[in-house]
Design a protein around this motif. Structure first.
Motif, PDB file in Angstrom:
ATOM      1  N   ALA A   1      -5.617 -44.290 -54.441  1.00 60.23           N
ATOM      2  CA  ALA A   1      -6.274 -45.210 -53.514  1.00 60.23           C
ATOM      3  C   ALA A   1      -7.753 -44.823 -52.985  1.00 60.23           C
ATOM      4  O   ALA A   1      -8.458 -45.700 -53.114  1.00 60.23           O
ATOM      5  N   PHE A   2      -7.909 -43.660 -52.718  1.00 65.68           N
ATOM      6  CA  PHE A   2      -9.084 -42.888 -52.407  1.00 65.68           C
ATOM      7  C   PHE A   2     -10.058 -43.181 -53.522  1.00 65.68           C
ATOM      8  O   PHE A   2     -11.187 -43.508 -53.320  1.00 65.68           O
ATOM      9  N   CYS A   3      -9.711 -42.755 -54.756  1.00 65.40           N
ATOM     10  CA  CYS A   3     -10.388 -43.107 -55.902  1.00 65.40           C
ATOM     11  C   CYS A   3     -10.970 -44.307 -56.243  1.00 65.40           C
ATOM     12  O   CYS A   3     -11.973 -44.489 -56.739  1.00 65.40           O
ATOM     13  N   PHE A   4     -10.041 -45.446 -55.925  1.00 66.55           N
ATOM     14  CA  PHE A   4     -10.413 -46.682 -56.271  1.00 66.55           C
ATOM     15  C   PHE A   4     -10.978 -47.368 -54.868  1.00 66.55           C
ATOM     16  O   PHE A   4     -11.388 -48.642 -54.949  1.00 66.55           O
ATOM     17  N   LEU A   5     -11.284 -46.893 -53.681  1.00 65.30           N
ATOM     18  CA  LEU A   5     -11.745 -47.127 -52.515  1.00 65.30           C
ATOM     19  C   LEU A   5     -13.195 -47.626 -52.631  1.00 65.30           C
ATOM     20  O   LEU A   5     -13.739 -48.798 -52.444  1.00 65.30           O
ATOM     21  N   PRO A   6     -14.045 -46.863 -53.363  1.00 71.35           N
ATOM     22  CA  PRO A   6     -15.535 -47.292 -53.696  1.00 71.35           C
ATOM     23  C   PRO A   6     -15.704 -48.626 -54.608  1.00 71.35           C
ATOM     24  O   PRO A   6     -16.504 -49.461 -54.569  1.00 71.35           O
ATOM     25  N   ILE A   7     -14.708 -48.789 -55.701  1.00 71.26           N
ATOM     26  CA  ILE A   7     -14.629 -49.965 -56.282  1.00 71.26           C
ATOM     27  C   ILE A   7     -14.280 -51.124 -55.521  1.00 71.26           C
ATOM     28  O   ILE A   7     -14.869 -52.105 -55.558  1.00 71.26           O
ATOM     29  N   ALA A   8     -13.304 -50.836 -54.398  1.00 66.75           N
ATOM     30  CA  ALA A   8     -12.736 -52.148 -53.668  1.00 66.75           C
ATOM     31  C   ALA A   8     -13.848 -52.350 -52.752  1.00 66.75           C
ATOM     32  O   ALA A   8     -13.886 -53.697 -52.503  1.00 66.75           O
ATOM     33  N   LEU A   9     -14.714 -51.626 -52.451  1.00 66.39           N
ATOM     34  CA  LEU A   9     -15.711 -51.764 -51.298  1.00 66.39           C
ATOM     35  C   LEU A   9     -16.843 -52.465 -51.905  1.00 66.39           C
ATOM     36  O   LEU A   9     -17.211 -53.509 -51.532  1.00 66.39           O
ATOM     37  N   MET A  10     -17.226 -52.083 -53.245  1.00 64.28           N
ATOM     38  CA  MET A  10     -18.174 -52.879 -54.066  1.00 64.28           C
ATOM     39  C   MET A  10     -17.613 -54.243 -54.311  1.00 64.28           C
ATOM     40  O   MET A  10     -18.640 -55.164 -54.445  1.00 64.28           O
ATOM     41  N   LEU A  11     -16.465 -54.522 -54.680  1.00 64.76           N
ATOM     42  CA  LEU A  11     -16.145 -55.779 -55.050  1.00 64.76           C
ATOM     43  C   LEU A  11     -16.054 -56.738 -53.718  1.00 64.76           C
ATOM     44  O   LEU A  11     -16.541 -57.870 -53.716  1.00 64.76           O
ATOM     45  N   ALA A  12     -15.629 -56.068 -52.665  1.00 66.29           N
ATOM     46  CA  ALA A  12     -15.568 -57.050 -51.488  1.00 66.29           C
ATOM     47  C   ALA A  12     -17.112 -57.415 -50.976  1.00 66.29           C
ATOM     48  O   ALA A  12     -17.262 -58.459 -50.804  1.00 66.29           O
TER      49      ALA A  12
END
Length: 379
Positions: free
Chosen positions: A86-97
């Motif tokens: 989840a931590f690895c995908f957090l930057p991607i999730a924030l960018m998409l948001a």
């Protein structure tokens, strides 16, 4: 190969690659270097006193240490493995948001946006309140116009029965002597109030808007708490009087300006910010808002907010047309960065004539002041 052997080899490689640099750094450090480098406030306000090599080294130690511990735990616990993924995908999730929920900015060539920012040079903070003129009064708004300003900033509160009124504080004791929260008053109680030492009543939002419209005065509506009724009032007033090029809505709470832009994307909005807003209570950032651990947490959050504001990530997400910086935080580099992102910069609140001249003639940004009449005239 066992995990222990793998990490030992990894540690040996890191020492071979960076050992000499680390040793050289540690031998040059003084106690003062360490103290200055780990002082959060100096990191933002006095970066020249901070040893960035030490901070970078400490950051890598922290990151590697955390990953090392998490890796060891992940060998045993499934939950830790899930957290790591989840931590690895957090930057991607924030960018998409950011791209999904951001509000598109008004184009730079929008006529009403150009009109507003080409006209506004000097604004009255809570009107032009000085001598015997009360702040946020109709008289203070009139003084802005007569003293050469183009815009009046006013603060909006909401009564218990949902009527928007004009007052900076949520409690009226400072300006009227009556110690009561506006949110607990009905509109009749509010209308009975008088500014201390006068027979002047505090205006409602509708009265203030009508007064400024009749005097051809631009406005900044500083919001403290936006609800559905206030949003409707904003839209009604702006559309009824065609105030798109005359009004800007701003506040410290980004959620409030986000709601305004969602209600009507054509409304000009701004985001107000100053350094150390969360951890200190005064504009000079010298009086702590909290003590102990809470103060440290607030300082860290302030650094995060500084990054979001200075990088313009937050105002771009909000679709802001302008970002209000405290005058102590304004410079030409900030204005240039903002302009390249289709965002204007404005200052609050300048009461120093030399500073006002610098803002107007050198940096070329509009600003608010408590006394419009004392602003030096442009030669």
């Amino acid at each position: 190969m066992s995990s222990g052997s793998f990490y030992s080899i990894l540690a040996g490689i890191l020492l071979q690659l960076f050992g000499d640099d680390v040793l050289s750094l540690l031998t040059r450090l003084t106690t003062q270097d360490i103290s200055d480098s780990f002082d959060v406030q100096k990191l933002v306000t006095q970066p020249h006193r901070v040893n960035m090599e030490l901070l970078t080294f400490a950051a890598w130690i922290l990151i590697v240490g955390i990953l090392y511990i998490l890796s060891l735990l992940a060998l045993k616990f499934t939950t830790i493995r899930v957290v790591l993924v989840a931590f690895c995908f957090l930057p991607i999730a924030l960018m998409l948001a950011f791209f999904i929920f951001r509000i598109p900015q008004l184009r730079a060539d929008e006529v009403h946006k150009i009109q507003f920012f080409s006209t506004w040079k000097v604004g009255g903070h809570r009107g032009s309140a000085h001598d015997d003129i009360p702040e946020n009064s109709l008289e203070a708004f009139s003084a802005v116009k007569s003293e050469g300003g183009q815009l009046a900033e006013m603060d909006i509160q909401i009564t218990a029965d949902g009527v928007p009124v004009i007052c900076h504080d949520s409690n009226t004791v400072r300006v009227t002597g009556v110690d009561k929260d506006i949110s607990l008053m009905n509109i009749s109680e509010f209308r009975d109030l008088r500014f201390t030492g006068t027979n002047v009543s505090l205006p409602t939002f509708e009265e203030a808007v009508a007064h400024c419209v009749s005097n051809d005065l631009m406005m900044i509506w500083d919001v403290k708490n936006v609800d559905e009724n206030l949003l409707k009032q904003f839209v009604i007033q702006i559309r009824t009087h065609n105030l798109y090029s005359k009004v800007l809505v701003s506040g410290f709470n980004p959620l409030d300006t986000y709601k305004v832009k969602m209600a009507d994307p054509k409304i000009l909005t701004g985001f107000t910010w100053r350094s150390w807003e969360l951890s200190t209570t005064d504009e000079a950032a010298t009086i702590p808002r909290f003590t102990g651990a809470l103060h440290a947490i607030a300082q860290v959050l302030d650094v995060v907010c500084f990054g979001l504001a200075r990088s313009l990530i937050l105002p771009k997400f909000l679709g802001s047309d302008v970002i209000f910086y405290h005058v102590n935080d304004i410079n030409k580099f900030l204005k240039s960065d903002a302009a390249s992102n289709n965002i204007y910069v404005a200052g609050w609140t300048s009461n120093n004539p030399k500073e006002q001249t610098w803002l107007r003639d050198y940096v070329n940004v509009p600003f608010l002041t408590d006394n419009v009449g004392t602003v030096p005239k442009k030669i």
